[in-house]
Structure formats: structure tokens, C-alpha cells
Scaffold this motif. Sequence first.
Motif, PDB file in Angstrom:
ATOM      1  N   VAL A 768       0.844  -1.210   0.000  1.00 27.56           N
ATOM      2  CA  VAL A 768       0.000   0.000   0.000  1.00 27.56           C
ATOM      3  C   VAL A 768       0.870   1.248   0.000  1.00 27.56           C
ATOM      4  CG1 VAL A 768      -1.702   1.306   1.341  1.00 27.56           C
ATOM      5  CG2 VAL A 768      -1.953  -1.145   1.070  1.00 27.56           C
ATOM      6  N   LEU A 769       1.955   1.221   0.790  1.00 29.49           N
ATOM      7  CA  LEU A 769       2.864   2.374   0.807  1.00 29.49           C
ATOM      8  C   LEU A 769       3.509   2.586  -0.557  1.00 29.49           C
ATOM      9  CD1 LEU A 769       4.580   1.879   4.276  1.00 29.49           C
ATOM     10  CD2 LEU A 769       2.905   3.620   3.662  1.00 29.49           C
ATOM     11  N   THR A 770       3.873   1.487  -1.217  1.00 32.52           N
ATOM     12  CA  THR A 770       4.458   1.611  -2.552  1.00 32.52           C
ATOM     13  C   THR A 770       3.458   2.216  -3.523  1.00 32.52           C
ATOM     14  OG1 THR A 770       5.848  -0.310  -2.121  1.00 32.52           O
ATOM     15  CG2 THR A 770       5.559   0.345  -4.420  1.00 32.52           C
ATOM     16  N   LEU A 771       2.231   1.708  -3.495  1.00 29.25           N
ATOM     17  CA  LEU A 771       1.210   2.247  -4.398  1.00 29.25           C
ATOM     18  C   LEU A 771       0.925   3.705  -4.084  1.00 29.25           C
ATOM     19  CD1 LEU A 771      -1.263  -0.789  -4.514  1.00 29.25           C
ATOM     20  CD2 LEU A 771       0.262   0.000  -6.333  1.00 29.25           C
ATOM     21  N   THR A 772       0.971   4.053  -2.806  1.00 26.73           N
ATOM     22  CA  THR A 772       0.730   5.449  -2.422  1.00 26.73           C
ATOM     23  C   THR A 772       1.820   6.362  -2.983  1.00 26.73           C
ATOM     24  OG1 THR A 772      -0.351   4.687  -0.387  1.00 26.73           O
ATOM     25  CG2 THR A 772       0.382   6.985  -0.473  1.00 26.73           C
ATOM     26  N   THR A 773       3.076   5.877  -2.883  1.00 22.73           N
ATOM     27  CA  THR A 773       4.182   6.679  -3.436  1.00 22.73           C
ATOM     28  C   THR A 773       4.015   6.877  -4.931  1.00 22.73           C
ATOM     29  OG1 THR A 773       5.628   5.818  -1.721  1.00 22.73           O
ATOM     30  CG2 THR A 773       6.667   6.816  -3.643  1.00 22.73           C
ATOM     31  N   LYS A 774       3.689   5.802  -5.643  1.00 21.79           N
ATOM     32  CA  LYS A 774       3.475   5.912  -7.093  1.00 21.79           C
ATOM     33  C   LYS A 774       2.316   6.840  -7.408  1.00 21.79           C
ATOM     34  CE  LYS A 774       5.291   1.342  -8.261  1.00 21.79           C
ATOM     35  NZ  LYS A 774       4.982   0.019  -8.857  1.00 21.79           N
ATOM     36  N   HIS A 775       1.262   6.777  -6.575  1.00 18.40           N
ATOM     37  CA  HIS A 775       0.111   7.641  -6.816  1.00 18.40           C
ATOM     38  C   HIS A 775       0.479   9.112  -6.602  1.00 18.40           C
ATOM     39  CE1 HIS A 775      -4.137   8.426  -7.360  1.00 18.40           C
ATOM     40  NE2 HIS A 775      -4.104   9.237  -6.287  1.00 18.40           N
ATOM     41  N   LYS A 776       1.365   9.361  -5.604  1.00 19.16           N
ATOM     42  CA  LYS A 776       1.796  10.739  -5.387  1.00 19.16           C
ATOM     43  C   LYS A 776       2.594  11.261  -6.581  1.00 19.16           C
ATOM     44  CE  LYS A 776       1.915  10.642  -0.337  1.00 19.16           C
ATOM     45  NZ  LYS A 776       2.788  10.740   0.857  1.00 19.16           N
ATOM     46  N   SER A 777       3.491  10.402  -7.128  1.00 21.22           N
ATOM     47  CA  SER A 777       4.241  10.831  -8.317  1.00 21.22           C
ATOM     48  C   SER A 777       3.312  11.072  -9.491  1.00 21.22           C
ATOM     49  CB  SER A 777       5.287   9.778  -8.672  1.00 21.22           C
ATOM     50  OG  SER A 777       4.660   8.557  -9.034  1.00 21.22           O
ATOM     51  N   MET A 778       2.288  10.238  -9.608  1.00 17.35           N
ATOM     52  CA  MET A 778       1.334  10.459 -10.698  1.00 17.35           C
ATOM     53  C   MET A 778       0.575  11.751 -10.485  1.00 17.35           C
ATOM     54  SD  MET A 778      -1.683   7.979 -12.129  1.00 17.35           S
ATOM     55  CE  MET A 778      -2.856   8.556 -10.930  1.00 17.35           C
TER      56      MET A 778
END
Length: 1002
Positions: A768-778
Amino acid sequence: LQIWTAGVDSLNGLQAVMVYWLPLVSADLRNLYERDAVQKKTFTKWVNAHLARASCRVGDLYADLRDGYVLTRLLEVLSGEQLPKPTRGRMRIHSLENVDKALQFLKEQRVHLENVGSHDIVDGNHRLTLGLIWTIILRFQIQVIKIKTEDNRETRSAKDALLLWCQMKTAGYPEVNIQNFTTSWRDGLAFNALIHKHRPDLIDFHKLTKSNATYNLQQAFNTAEQQLGLSKLLDPEDVNMEDPDEKSIITYVVSFYHYFSKMKALAVEGKRIGKVLDQAMEIEAIIERYEALAAELLAWVQHTVTIISNQKFANSLTGVQQQLQAFTAFCTLEKPVKFQEKGNLEVLLFTIQSKLRATNRKLYVPSEGKSISDINKAWSCLEKAEHEREVSLRNELIRQEKLELLAQRFDHKAAMRETWLNENQRLVSQDNFGYDLPAVEAAMKKHEAIEADISSYQERIQVVVELALEMESEGYYDTKRISAQKDNILRQWGLLTELVRARRARLEQNLALQKIFQEMVYMIDWMEEMQVEPGDAGHPRGGRELRTPLSSPTIPQVLLVSKDLGKHLLEVEDLLQKHGLLEADISAQTERVQALNATALKFSELEGNGDHQGGGHRVGCHQVGCHPVGCHQVGCHQVTRLGANRVGATTLVAPRLGSTSLVPPGWMPSGWVPPEGLSTGVRTFLAKSSSPAPGYQPCDPQIICNRVNHVQTCLEELGEMAAKRRKELEDSRQLWAFFQEMEEAEAWIREKEQILAAKTCGRDLSSVLTLTTKHKSMLGELGSRRALLHQTMKRGEQILAKKRFSPGGIQEKIREVRLRWKKLEEVTGLHQQRLQEALNFFQFSAETDDLVAWLQDTYRIVSSDDFGHDDYSTQALLRKHRAVVEEVEKHRAAVVALRKQLALLAPEHRQGVDVQIRVVEVEQLYGEVAEVAVLRQQWLQDALAVYRMFSEVHACEVWVDEKEQWLERMEVPEELDEVEVVQHRCGVVGTGRPVATVHRGH
């Protein structure tokens, strides 16, 4: 015999031994002894005779030669050479060294010494010592004797020569027959015959008789010693014996030989003296004659050299020939006679020297300056002067002949050069240049051919000048006429070169102007082609490829009047790139037009009446009606297109004669540099030109100004069309760039929608943290894209505001992209919310798991059965337990907050049974941990109290033991003071404080 030889060291010893041994030895041995004694006596006297010159004498031959000193002095006297200095000392080694030096000298004189060593002489060996002396006598006394026989052949040995000499000298004497050196001398007649032969005044030979041998020998020996000075080497008894010693007799006879040979030489010398005096008088007469003839010859040579050394010759060919004839007569008539006299002098001097050399006199040295070398030197000077005279005469003759030939050659060439110069002056005075570029170029080529011909003719002019200068330097008698004719040719040559230079200057002005007009025609044609629609058949050049006047590669046919603005961005970019090339070409042509205009205006600024000073012909200012070659209307003036061919400049050849050059001075203004942008041919031609010919103008200035204005106007129109075309293309590129950016934005939105649709919310906290980081970059990328999209839409609105293109497509594209973008933002927000809920749930689960793990660990700690083993360890466990109790109390708030966190979770996570059970388990586990912690604390306190009691009991026991031991050792004192002290101590013991403490603790 060996014992006898070794024991004898002196003559007395030898005689004593002989008296003892004589009755025992044989007759042969007795004869041997006698010969040795005679030899010793003879050799001793011979040695003393020669050593007398060295102030030295020998007593005992065997003993005195042992040290080597006497032997060395004897050899020095006989040889006349200096031997190595003897070594001083009386030791045997010194004697051996001295004798060895003497023997080494004999070996160097090629004397063969057989079985004779230095030790033999030092040891006094009789036989070898006598043998050594005999060898020396043979080498230095007998070996030099050489007697020729009647048949002129020399004897084989010195002994035979001496025997032959004796036979020759005693021949004819009665009862004298010498056949050997032993018995033939016993009667003494042979000795007397030798003396009588050379000195008959000393002996009356006829009174001698053969029977009286002793008298004969005594008389001969005494006469030789007294009258001849010969040492008496023998005694009569040494010869008058049965077997005389041969070596002794030879030694004595040799002294006779040397004495009489020397006496004969002195007699012959006396006879020669008279002859020498006669020859000396004859030589003196010849010398006087030589002196006189030498003086006469030297005087003639000196006089002749003075005459022929005069180098003054007649200044004419006939005079030089006469002088040469006179010199030839001298060489063939007068000189040979004197040369014969010189040869006679050499013969005369040779005769003098030969006579002097024959008489063994000093050679004659002629008086100073009259020797053969002086005569030869004077004669060499004569021959040198003669040679120089001959060379000078012949050189002068050759020079005079050469000058005559040069004069004839000069006259012939000068006439030819004057004729040629007159013809070419008439040729270059004409100015028929023509009226267009081909005609002027043809005139230029013709003029260059004339210049080349004139330049090549310069060497011929130079030849004439060199001939004149050569005759002047050689001193030709008619130099004034030659110099005047040479100056006339040079003046005509200078005039011709000036005419050629002036004509070339005028021709270059016409050619330069015609080239500029041609370049202007090219420029106008090119600018017209730029304004023609592709495939326009109505225009004379429609549909053809463009040709730039810069002779650059053909560019694509992208014309300024085209309506094609491109159908997509790449096509527009391609059109812009091609238009940029066209603009660069126009810019280059602009610089070229400006350069051409500036150059053309230079011609309009020239002053003059336009007429040639010689022919009156006007160039380039003709009427259009006379030469209708493609006219263009320029205002009210007619512009004539002049020529189409362009010709490069031609290099001129500079002459060598003087400072005159066929290259004319420049016709452009001083300091003027051809402008940039001109064609290579025009720039090269103008760079080689300077200032114009004065009073000459190739064309009417008004025509030049009209053409310049027309070209400038066409160029300005072309620039305006190019700017308009670029503006249209820029707008088209902006439109198609807008559509491309909008399409790229749509593609990006579609891509992100697909990515969001395929994404999950993760299976655990890390995912979830990884997906959150990717979502922030997006989200960041979405923000940057939002700014770019707003800029693109703003440009679209600007395009709509310009109203150059249809607004329907632009508005539709903007609306569609906005809807897609809004949808993307909604999907992105929803996905972010789901990720946050998943993150909260997994964080809750992780915190719960961490709390459960901590409670379990804490439960294991508080439920431990370790209460310590003494007071100290129990206190430590109690301190740790209190810290654990504090931590348990701190986690109470976290356990209570689990319910609040559960209430904040999403319904799908909050309503899960597992989650609720997990929370209940945590609360129960926490209650158990707290309860067990309270119990363990009480247990640890009880254990601590027990261990403290045990410690006090132990201390009391120790105290009691100490007091018991003290009481047992205590004695009752006799003094009152001491009794009080003891009583006081006993009172302290009776208080019982440790025991009371124990009771209280218990």
C-alpha cells in the motif's frame, strides 16, 4: 786432465803442475800445452797493444778478463762503439753481468760464439778464453781482409786472403815459399821478405840465410818493433819450433798487413795532390767564364721582361695584329738563341761541379744572383711575361673581333625592333571594344593576346639593350651612335607599354560595367522566378527549377506565392525549413544586390565627358532600339539586358625591362575594396583594378541609377513577400502544434485511465505504501500536465481570437480534452481515497499486531518465577518490574484507543469479525498482563523482606560471636579507672541492639 785444468789459476801454478805432471803425459799433451802458452803470450801482447789507446793493460789474460771490464774496453777500442757501462762490484754476479754484456755485443756484431758463456770467462776457462780472443781477432782484424786474385775473384775466407797477400808480397824472394801459417815462417825469411818488400831500406835481405833462423826471426821482430812500431807479439823460440802455433803467427802477420796497407794508402794520397792542383787552376778559369756569361744572360732577360711586360695595345684590330706579328718574331728568332746560351751555362756549371766532385772538393757556389736557379727563375719570369704578353695580345685581338661582330648584330636587331614597335603602337591606339559583354570579353582576350605578345617581346628589347651596354663596357669606338639608338628603342618601348596600360584600363572599365549589368539581369530573373506559381505556363520560366545567380545548388521549388500551408505539423516544419533556405538565399542575394549597387554607383560617380581621347567612341550608352536584347521597363527608362556569359579575369605578364609594367594601375578609387557578396569573377576582376583612366566614362550615369533603383525595388518586394509567407507558415505551425499537443494530452489521459483501472489497493502495508508513493508521483505528473494543458488551451483560444482558421475543430478538441481531463481527475481522487482507507486498515492491523506482540513479551516477563537469590538481585528484579509496570500503564491508552481507531475504519474493514475479535483479544491480554504484574510486584517485595531478615540475622550472629570472644578474654582490672572503662563496655554489650533489630525484622 780435469783436475789439472780446475786447479790452475795462474801461470806459476801452471808451470808447477807441468813440472810435476810432465813426465807422465804424452808428447801430444805437451805440444798442446806449448801452443796454449804461445797463444796466451801472443794474445796478451795483442790485447795490450790495443788497450794502450785506452790506458789499460793486461797482466794475466785469464785472470784479468774474468771481471768483464777489460773485455768491454777492448771491444770498445776495436769497434769504435760505446758499450753499456760495466756494473761496479767484485761479486761473481757483477762479473757475469759485465761479461754477458760483452758477449751480447759480439752477438749483435754477428759473431758466432760456440759453447762460450759468461760463466766460462768468469771461471777462467783457458781454452774458451783463448777461443774468445781468437774470435775477436778474426772479427775485427782478419775478417776485413779481402784480396782479389788474377781472375778478379775474391778469396773464400779472410785467412786465405791473408795467405794470398803474403804470397803476393813475397813472390820472387829466394827460399821464401809461404804455404801456411805454421812451418812456412820458421826460418824467419818470410817476415824479413814482407818488411823488405815495403821498406827495402830497413833490411838487407840478400845477407840472410835460411839456416840462421833465430837471427832472422830476431832481426825481423826487432826491426818491426823499432822501425815500424809494431808490437813484438812473438819471440824467435815461439816460431822456431817443430809445430808453431798457427793462430799466433796469423795474429802477428795481420799487424804487418794493416801497417803496410795504411802505408800504401798514404803513398797514393801524395801522388794525387799534384793532380788536384792542376785541376783547381783549370776549374778557376771555367768559373770566371761562367760568371761572365751568366751576367750577360741575366741582363738580357731583365731588359726583355721590361719590354714585353708593357700591356698597352693599339685600339684597332689592325694595330693589334701588327703587335702580334712582332711578338711572334721575337719568340721564333731572338729567344731560341738566348735559350741555347742558357743551356751552355748549365753544361758549363755541370762541368765545374763534376771536376770539383771528382777531386773531392767543395762544390762551387755561384755568386749571388748568378746561380742556375737564379737564371732559371729569371728565365721563368721571362716565360711568364712572354705568356702573359701572348695571352693579352690574343685576348685583345679576340675582343676587337667580338666588338665588330657585336656592332653588326646590334645594327641588325635595332632596325627590326624599331619597325615592330612602330607597328604595335598603331595597333594599341584603337579602341574598338564593342557594345555588349561578349564583344567586350572578346576585346579583352584580344588585348591580352597583344599584351602577351608584347611581354614576350620584352626579352628581345632586353637583348638589344644588353648588346649596347656590353659594347659600351668594352669601350667600342662608336659608342655614341650605339647609345643614341638604344635610348630611342627604350623610349619607343616605354611609349608602347603606356599605351597598352591605358587601353587596358579603359577596357577593364567597360568589362567591369558589363559584368555588373549582367549580374543585375541575373538578379532580376531570379526574383521574377521566385514570384511565379509552380507550373505557370503563362510565364516564360514557369515550371522550371530555380537558378540562383550565386551558382549555388538548385533549391526546391517552394515559391513565395504558394497557398500550401501544410496538412500536419511535419509538413509545416518541412515548409518552414525550406522557406528558411529561401530566406537565407534572399539574404545572400540582398548582400549581393547591395554590393552590385554600390559598385555600379561608383561608375556613376566618375567624372568625364564619356569620350575616348583618341577615338571618340562611346561605350555602353547606346539606344535600346539599336540593340533590342531583352528590354525591361523601369519607370520611364528602358533597361537593357546585357549579355549572358560571364568570363573570369585574365592574369597579365609583367615585363622585366626597367620599371615599366604591362599591368595598368587600378581604375577604382584609392583604398576601395570590392564589397562582399559579389560573384567570384566580378570580385577577382575588381580586386585587380584600381583607379580609372582620367577623362573616360564607360556609360551614362542616369542609366546606371535607373538600373540600381529597379533592382532595389524588386528586392524589397521580394523581401516583403518572404516575410508574409513566413508569417502564414508560422501561424499554420502554431495551429498544427496545438492539435498535436491536444492529441498527445488525450493519449496521456487514456494511458493514465488504463493504469488506474488496472491498479489494486495492495495486500499489505508495504504494498500500500508503494502504491501510495506511485500515486503521489502520478499526482505530480498530473499537476505538470494540467499546467501544460492549460497553456495549450490558451494558445488554442489565441488562435481562435485571430480568426484565421475555422473555429469548429479547435473548440471541439478543447471541449473533448476538458471532459476527459475532468474524468481522469475524478478517477484519480477515488483511487487516492481507496488507497488511504487501505493504508489506515493495514496501519491499524500492524499497530494491533505490534501491541499483541509486546503484551505477549511483557506477559512472559511478569509471569517469571525468578525472585532473586539475595537482597541485591531481588532489588534489581524489583526495579526492572517497576519499569515494566510503568510501560504497561503507558500502553493502557493505546489499548483503549483501539476502539476509536476501529470506529474510524471504512465499513468494509470495520465490520469484519476478525478485526473485532482481535480487538477483544488485545483487551483481555492487557488485563491479564496488568493483573499478573501486580501479583509479581507483591511477591518480589515479600522476597526482598525475607532476604533482608536473613542478612540481619547473620549480622547478629557475627556480633554475638565477637562479644563472646571478648568476654572470654576479658580480665578484671585492679585500677578503678580501668574498671569503669570495662564497666562501660559491658553496658554497651548489655543493650542488645543487634538482637532487637533482628526481632523487629522478624
